[in-house]
Write a protein that holds these residues in place. Structure first.
Motif, PDB file in Angstrom:
ATOM      1  N   GLU A 254      -2.058  14.351   1.923  1.00 40.57           N
ATOM      2  CA  GLU A 254      -0.855  15.094   1.174  1.00 40.57           C
ATOM      3  C   GLU A 254       0.169  15.647   2.119  1.00 40.57           C
ATOM      4  N   GLU A 255      -0.686  16.273   3.266  1.00 39.71           N
ATOM      5  CA  GLU A 255       0.012  16.901   4.385  1.00 39.71           C
ATOM      6  C   GLU A 255       1.201  15.992   4.915  1.00 39.71           C
ATOM      7  N   HIS A 256       0.890  14.761   5.050  1.00 38.36           N
ATOM      8  CA  HIS A 256       1.577  13.489   5.546  1.00 38.36           C
ATOM      9  C   HIS A 256       2.705  12.990   4.305  1.00 38.36           C
ATOM     10  N   GLY A 257       2.837  13.641   3.158  1.00 30.23           N
ATOM     11  CA  GLY A 257       3.788  13.267   2.300  1.00 30.23           C
ATOM     12  C   GLY A 257       3.315  12.236   1.166  1.00 30.23           C
ATOM     13  N   ILE A 258       1.777  11.996   1.141  1.00 28.44           N
ATOM     14  CA  ILE A 258       1.413  11.331   0.065  1.00 28.44           C
ATOM     15  C   ILE A 258       0.845  12.045  -1.001  1.00 28.44           C
ATOM     16  N   ASP A 259       1.628  12.248  -2.235  1.00 33.54           N
ATOM     17  CA  ASP A 259       1.003  12.844  -3.383  1.00 33.54           C
ATOM     18  C   ASP A 259       0.095  12.220  -3.957  1.00 33.54           C
ATOM     19  N   LEU A 260      -1.156  12.601  -4.341  1.00 32.60           N
ATOM     20  CA  LEU A 260      -2.133  12.189  -4.947  1.00 32.60           C
ATOM     21  C   LEU A 260      -2.478  12.824  -6.214  1.00 32.60           C
ATOM     22  N   GLY A 261      -1.716  13.724  -6.503  1.00 31.76           N
ATOM     23  CA  GLY A 261      -1.932  13.966  -7.907  1.00 31.76           C
ATOM     24  C   GLY A 261      -2.851  15.085  -8.165  1.00 31.76           C
ATOM     25  N   PRO A 262      -3.360  15.544  -9.256  1.00 29.58           N
ATOM     26  CA  PRO A 262      -4.445  16.535  -9.516  1.00 29.58           C
ATOM     27  C   PRO A 262      -5.737  16.171  -9.279  1.00 29.58           C
ATOM     28  N   LEU A 263      -6.303  16.566  -8.056  1.00 27.86           N
ATOM     29  CA  LEU A 263      -7.753  16.183  -7.817  1.00 27.86           C
ATOM     30  C   LEU A 263      -8.740  17.478  -7.522  1.00 27.86           C
TER      31      LEU A 263
ATOM     32  N   ASP B  94       0.893  -1.136   0.014  1.00 23.21           N
ATOM     33  CA  ASP B  94       0.034   0.066  -0.084  1.00 23.21           C
ATOM     34  C   ASP B  94       0.988   1.185   0.045  1.00 23.21           C
ATOM     35  N   PRO B  95       1.045   2.048  -1.072  1.00 15.91           N
ATOM     36  CA  PRO B  95       1.805   3.088  -1.115  1.00 15.91           C
ATOM     37  C   PRO B  95       1.300   4.193  -0.428  1.00 15.91           C
ATOM     38  N   THR B  96       0.223   4.028   0.454  1.00 19.35           N
ATOM     39  CA  THR B  96      -0.282   5.262   1.143  1.00 19.35           C
ATOM     40  C   THR B  96      -0.054   5.205   2.595  1.00 19.35           C
ATOM     41  N   CYS B  97       0.677   4.045   3.263  1.00 19.43           N
ATOM     42  CA  CYS B  97       0.905   3.720   4.584  1.00 19.43           C
ATOM     43  C   CYS B  97       2.114   2.928   4.803  1.00 19.43           C
ATOM     44  N   ARG B  98       2.632   2.734   6.014  1.00 22.63           N
ATOM     45  CA  ARG B  98       3.482   1.814   6.524  1.00 22.63           C
ATOM     46  C   ARG B  98       3.222   0.662   6.538  1.00 22.63           C
ATOM     47  N   ALA B  99       3.992  -0.616   5.838  1.00 21.98           N
ATOM     48  CA  ALA B  99       3.725  -2.009   5.851  1.00 21.98           C
ATOM     49  C   ALA B  99       3.649  -2.639   7.152  1.00 21.98           C
ATOM     50  N   PHE B 100       2.929  -3.569   6.945  1.00 23.38           N
ATOM     51  CA  PHE B 100       2.774  -4.369   8.354  1.00 23.38           C
ATOM     52  C   PHE B 100       4.210  -5.121   8.812  1.00 23.38           C
ATOM     53  N   GLU B 101       4.435  -4.987  10.086  1.00 21.44           N
ATOM     54  CA  GLU B 101       5.550  -5.680  10.615  1.00 21.44           C
ATOM     55  C   GLU B 101       5.461  -6.559  11.542  1.00 21.44           C
ATOM     56  N   PRO B 102       5.542  -7.867  11.301  1.00 21.60           N
ATOM     57  CA  PRO B 102       5.262  -8.886  12.405  1.00 21.60           C
ATOM     58  C   PRO B 102       6.266  -8.622  13.657  1.00 21.60           C
ATOM     59  N   VAL B 103       5.625  -8.703  14.900  1.00 21.71           N
ATOM     60  CA  VAL B 103       6.287  -8.440  16.043  1.00 21.71           C
ATOM     61  C   VAL B 103       7.011  -9.700  16.689  1.00 21.71           C
ATOM     62  N   PRO B 104       8.290  -9.926  16.729  1.00 20.81           N
ATOM     63  CA  PRO B 104       9.015 -11.180  17.059  1.00 20.81           C
ATOM     64  C   PRO B 104       8.698 -11.354  18.772  1.00 20.81           C
ATOM     65  N   GLY B 105       8.693 -12.583  19.024  1.00 24.05           N
ATOM     66  CA  GLY B 105       8.624 -12.850  20.529  1.00 24.05           C
ATOM     67  C   GLY B 105       7.400 -12.792  21.074  1.00 24.05           C
ATOM     68  N   THR B 106       6.290 -12.846  20.013  1.00 21.16           N
ATOM     69  CA  THR B 106       4.779 -12.644  20.651  1.00 21.16           C
ATOM     70  C   THR B 106       4.304 -13.948  21.309  1.00 21.16           C
ATOM     71  N   HIS B 107       3.680 -13.689  22.562  1.00 21.72           N
ATOM     72  CA  HIS B 107       3.239 -14.769  23.359  1.00 21.72           C
ATOM     73  C   HIS B 107       1.762 -15.108  22.893  1.00 21.72           C
ATOM     74  N   VAL B 108       0.865 -13.840  22.856  1.00 20.88           N
ATOM     75  CA  VAL B 108      -0.358 -13.922  22.257  1.00 20.88           C
ATOM     76  C   VAL B 108      -0.551 -13.007  21.507  1.00 20.88           C
ATOM     77  N   PHE B 109      -1.104 -13.500  20.254  1.00 23.40           N
ATOM     78  CA  PHE B 109      -1.603 -12.749  18.912  1.00 23.40           C
ATOM     79  C   PHE B 109      -2.941 -12.474  18.848  1.00 23.40           C
ATOM     80  N   ILE B 110      -3.382 -11.341  19.030  1.00 24.94           N
ATOM     81  CA  ILE B 110      -4.755 -11.093  18.920  1.00 24.94           C
ATOM     82  C   ILE B 110      -5.047 -10.704  17.479  1.00 24.94           C
TER      83      ILE B 110
END
Length: 343
Positions: free
Chosen positions: A213-222, A123-139
């Motif tokens: 766009e204020e957070h750096g995501i260029d959406l082009g002409p709208l 997704d070019p509009t947000c940070r990618a999911f990052e697995p958390v190592p050492g997780t005991h319980v995953f919700i």
């Protein structure tokens, strides 16, 4: 290891941390302290005394609810830790929308991770999911927690939309998108696919597109898709164009004014043909901001927790899959998170 339900437990108000005395995405009424995973309204409510979230999520909440949406706010960057009554809390990217986060909670050697909503697709509009190592319980969420849900490549769905625009140059393509996350992602994917013409958007999308766009995501002409009914033939300028708006807007007077509209809808639920047909969607675009079945199961295998808790979605199928894999799992059956609203 201490019992997980001593650290986090489901309650009618949402997932509660007794030693830290805070809720994660509380859904019923205002609470004293809330940790919020992302800005969608079924997770981020106004009125809490104190809200902790990423700076982007807090900005989204302020944009939607006004600057005074909480008594106090505390921004927390990804990976930065904070102590709440002896409980360590930090946030890891969830890949759902701008600012979305998994909440990592640690106490007495136990690490629990609440994903909120997440996806594993690029997704070019947000940070990618990052697995958390050492997780005991995953919700984990389970919005698309059935084996039938296997989403196609998003770029292919965008190519399908552009092919339809070329094949029907006299029609207005009305693309239903949710205002937060889906709208900006579809716009950015269109830009990446080479569509650099002006995109027309419903006024309900304008504020959040500007925030992205204020957070750096260029959406082009709208441009806002304003129809001046006093001007003869004003709607003709939308012929052959792409107009994006909330799905409901295309069924009211505003949507019916466009010339020969071709209704589209970008949603993971468009993989269910009957849903598309019932909604009057002529061009379903299977683009989801949630993990599909393979992404859910692959993520559990990757994180490899000692215990899996499953919430807001198709819980039973994922519990059964986990049991067949020899994993300990339980459904939380939390209520208040709407499966259709923000996928």
């Amino acid at each position: 290891m201490i019992r997980p339900d001593l650290l986090l437990k489901p309650t009618p108000k949402g997932l509660y941390c007794p030693p830290g005395d805070f809720y994660i995405d509380p859904v019923r009424g205002a609470v004293d302290r809330a940790v919020v995973t992302h800005g969608h309204a079924d997770h981020a409510r106004a009125g809490h005394a104190h809200v902790l979230a990423t700076p982007e999520t807090l900005a989204i909440m302020a944009s939607r609810y006004g600057e005074g949406f909480a008594g106090a706010t505390q921004p927390l960057e990804y990976g930065e830790t904070v102590e709440i009554n002896g409980v360590t809390v930090w946030l890891s990217p969830a890949g759902h929308v701008l600012g979305s986060a998994q909440v990592v909670v640690e106490w007495k050697g136990l690490r629990m991770v609440c994903t909120g909503d997440y996806k594993r697709r690029r997704d070019p509009t947000c940070r990618a999911f990052e697995p958390v190592p050492g997780t005991h319980v995953f919700i984990s969420e389970a919005t698309f927690g059935l084996p039938v849900f296997r989403h196609p490549d998003s770029d292919r769905e965008i190519a399908k939309l552009l092919a339809s625009v070329r094949a029907s140059p006299d029609r207005t393509h009305l693309v239903g998108v949710y205002a937060l996350g889906k709208a900006q992602r579809v716009i950015k994917l269109l830009r990446e696919a080479g569509y650099h013409e002006t995109l027309y958007i419903h006024g309900a999308l304008e504020k959040l597109c500007r925030l992205y766009e204020e957070h750096g995501i260029d959406l082009g002409p709208l441009e806002t898709a304003t129809l001046d009914t006093s001007e003869r033939g004003a709607q003709e300028r939308f012929r052959g164009q792409i107009v994006l708006g909330p799905p409901a807007s295309f069924h009211d007077r505003w949507g019916r004014r466009f010339p020969d509209p071709l209704p589209c809808f970008a949603s993971g639920w468009m993989g269910v043909r009957q849903r598309a047909k019932q909604s009057g969607v002529e061009l379903p675009l299977i683009i989801s901001d949630h993990a599909d079945w393979d992404e859910l199961t692959d993520t559990v295998r990757e994180v490899d927790p000692e215990e899996l808790w499953i919430t807001h979605g198709r819980e039973d199928a994922l519990v059964r899959w986990a049991e067949l894999e020899g994993r300990k799992a339980r459904p939380l059956r939390l209520v208040g998170y709407e499966e259709d609203a923000f996928e």
